[in-house]
Design a protein around this motif. Sequence first.
Motif: not given
Lengths: 583, 311
Positions: B249-253
């Motif tokens: 749930p956090q992605g970052g890209n």
Amino acid sequence: MQSKEPVGEKKRGQKRLGTPARPIIRSLVWLRRFSQVFFFGLFMYFLFQTAFRGSFAAKADTAVRLPLPVEAFLLADPFVAAMTVLSTHTVYRGLLWSLGILALTLVFGRVFCGWLCPFGTLHHFFAWLLPSKRGRGGVRVEANKTHGYQRAKYYLMYAFLLAAVGGSAIGGMFDPICVAVRSIGLGVIPAAQYVTGRGLGFAQNVPVGAVQRGADHTQDFLARTIWQSRQFYFHQTWLIVFLLIAVLFANRIIPRFWCRVLCPLGAFLGVLARFALFGMEKAHAKCTDCNLCLVNCQGADSPQGGVKWRQDECHMCMNCEGACPEDVIKFRLLPNRKSALVTPDVDRRTTLAAVGAGAAFLPAVRVADALDVNYHSKVIRPPGAVEERAFLERCIRCAECMKVCPNNALHPSLLEAGIEGIWSPILIARVGYCEHSCVLCGQVCPTGAIQKITEKEKTGIGMAPVKIGTAFYDHGRCLPWSMGTPCIVCEEFCPTSPKAIWVEEVMAPMREAKFGADGTEPAMKLVKLQRPHVDPSLCIGCGACEKVCPVQDQPAVYVTSVGETRSKTNVILLENTSYTTSR
Amino acid sequence: MLAASAVLGRALRDRGGFGVAQSGATRQVRDYRIATASQELAELAIARPRPDDQEPPTPDTLVRRAVDAMGGMQRFVSRGDVVVIKPNIGWDRMPVHAANTNPDVVAAVIKLVFDAGAKRVVVADGSCNDPNRCFQRSGIWRAAYNLGAEVVLPQEHRFRNMRLKGDVLDEWPIFTTLVEADKVINVPIAKHHNLAKYTAAMKNWYGVLGGRRNRLHQNIDTSIADLATFMRPSLVIVDAIRVLMRNGPQGGNMDDAKDKHTILATVDQVAADAYGCTLIGQHRDNLPYLKMGHERGLGTMYWETLRVKEV
């Protein structure tokens, strides 16, 4: 902050005997008090602001930095500058500010101690507050005469400077600004928050709406000004607080014990004070030995008649001239030096012994195993920290990084990094992890032990990210690995993209919950599980996985320092082992 | 004197032992649903670019279209209401990463709520990363502040223990700000989640919990259903302007997220997620928490049985 009660029977408010002090001196004494309160307040304000509290005004892409130079007192500290110049042969960025204090000392003597130093002000206050019954009158006069034990600070200072030459900034343990930031920031403020939180927590349970709202608003206000929105805890901070209480209590026996006996910054400035253009002249013949000058003498620098004034010990508080009824004491520019001793009265052999001890410090602690051969796996340094030897040359244990860390991740080590690394910062992921795009610890570090890296450098946009360690699984404790239970919170929190924690989907055998009717073994079933793995080439060692692992007491995933970017020897992977390029 | 000490002794006497846990009587519910319903209005409104739109409409336009199809914000918010808006502000990520609710969507909802006559609008969430960073870098703090909404960060003292009496969630610390309101609007972001596969409306209520949320993942589906049972919002507005397709749930890209220019509005949290999961190529049958919600009567996982309006 002055005791108004001099020797004898004189009562508060009674008219002063003898010649009144010059108006300029009376105003200087008040100016000094004002300056002490101002700089102490400024120091505390900066300490409260050594925290990121977010802003409604900032845009999403505004870089997260503190708006104020909260480490300013450390940058202006000449002893810190001297130590790091000796250990690194360079002057790190803002430490040039310390030239200001140096220049001030060369003109006016140790005015820093009497007028500016927040820790000195604290001792001034406690020495005024705390004298015992026996510490008044004649006993107090006696205590404020110059004593041989005051030499100790010079020996300490020389020992620390020699240790710095050898490559250790251990002297920061005793630097007054470092002591103040460390003990107030890591001890007094969290303790005050704890007590306040308990009190207001009690108020929040009172079943009256107004009381609850009042308590809530008070908590909000304090969280946005003095501390943060959650309680901070610091590893073994009791020792730091105990030592603070001890030196404050010592004021009861020897007024300003810290400043007179221990302070290496005071000693450093005392040595330089010999060149001061400003100083005291005494007319010994006029002195009636009333000793009023000694009652509130801060430095124990022999202001009384018949002996020579000790310029290296004097804090320039001006109390003596203000108290003198006979016109004996005069502070002036370019005084004659007939009645003054300008250099520290130290014993040459003891000085040599102290210098020798300082020089011997580094080999003595380095043949202990902590650095070269048995490096502790839990010495996880902040992101941007330089290689361990260079780190120890720079880290003055001021605790700014620990104070600013938003996740309470950085802590003062006790013996993890060896006796040499006492109170240097380590990451304890179980308490807090390193926030992925936060670089505040480097921003506030005054000596460059933690470099000022950018978010891009830290997270590795277009370059390799800064790694501070590597995560490992303890399969015996991990829910999907050994207990047939889904979990992977670690994977969810892993902040890198692609994630360093990846999962393998397996169908694993697991027994049913119910035993058979006559105690037979439960039937077996297959459960679908995601089992986590670490990719050491992607893991940055931030410790988010360790922080959130639900195995509460001893986590099933934990971080150790191996694989840290700053080291070429503390490595796992072949490709990281480079002896020719840095980082 | 003797009587007083007897009373005092009786009051202070500690009988020892573990005591008996209170029997779990009924589930706790915070029900903010509105009673009125009309046969013409949509039960699930899907706002996405129309064929005649030259370029993708702004989040503000999409939110307005979706809420209008639901009968407008006046249907949900009365004059003088205290309205809590619960976006997802879980992660220290910027809007482009699509890990938190889009600040423009939150702003659009705040505007509509104020226009409907709300007295106070409160925006709050219990973050995973450092809340100061999450609130600032999500852009939601600034957006909400500029519109005059109150922003409440999840400070420790805002949490009080409450008994939810769910299947797996019994007693937990609850973010009181989120449950002290006249109306509550759930404004989640649709995204991929590696364990729950797809999450938005129902999972968004993780934000009301304090304490050690990390234990919930051992039974993530039941805990999501328990929370959706506890919190019944007035309105759900799902942000699918930009959707995290992987690494959730956090992605970052930035490459993990894809522009979808979609807003869902509904009063049915289960239907919102049952439809929403199709946006990342998931199917309702793969999401056990939808079935649980459906069986508990929280809503329907067969969203096509509702009055659906595409606007």
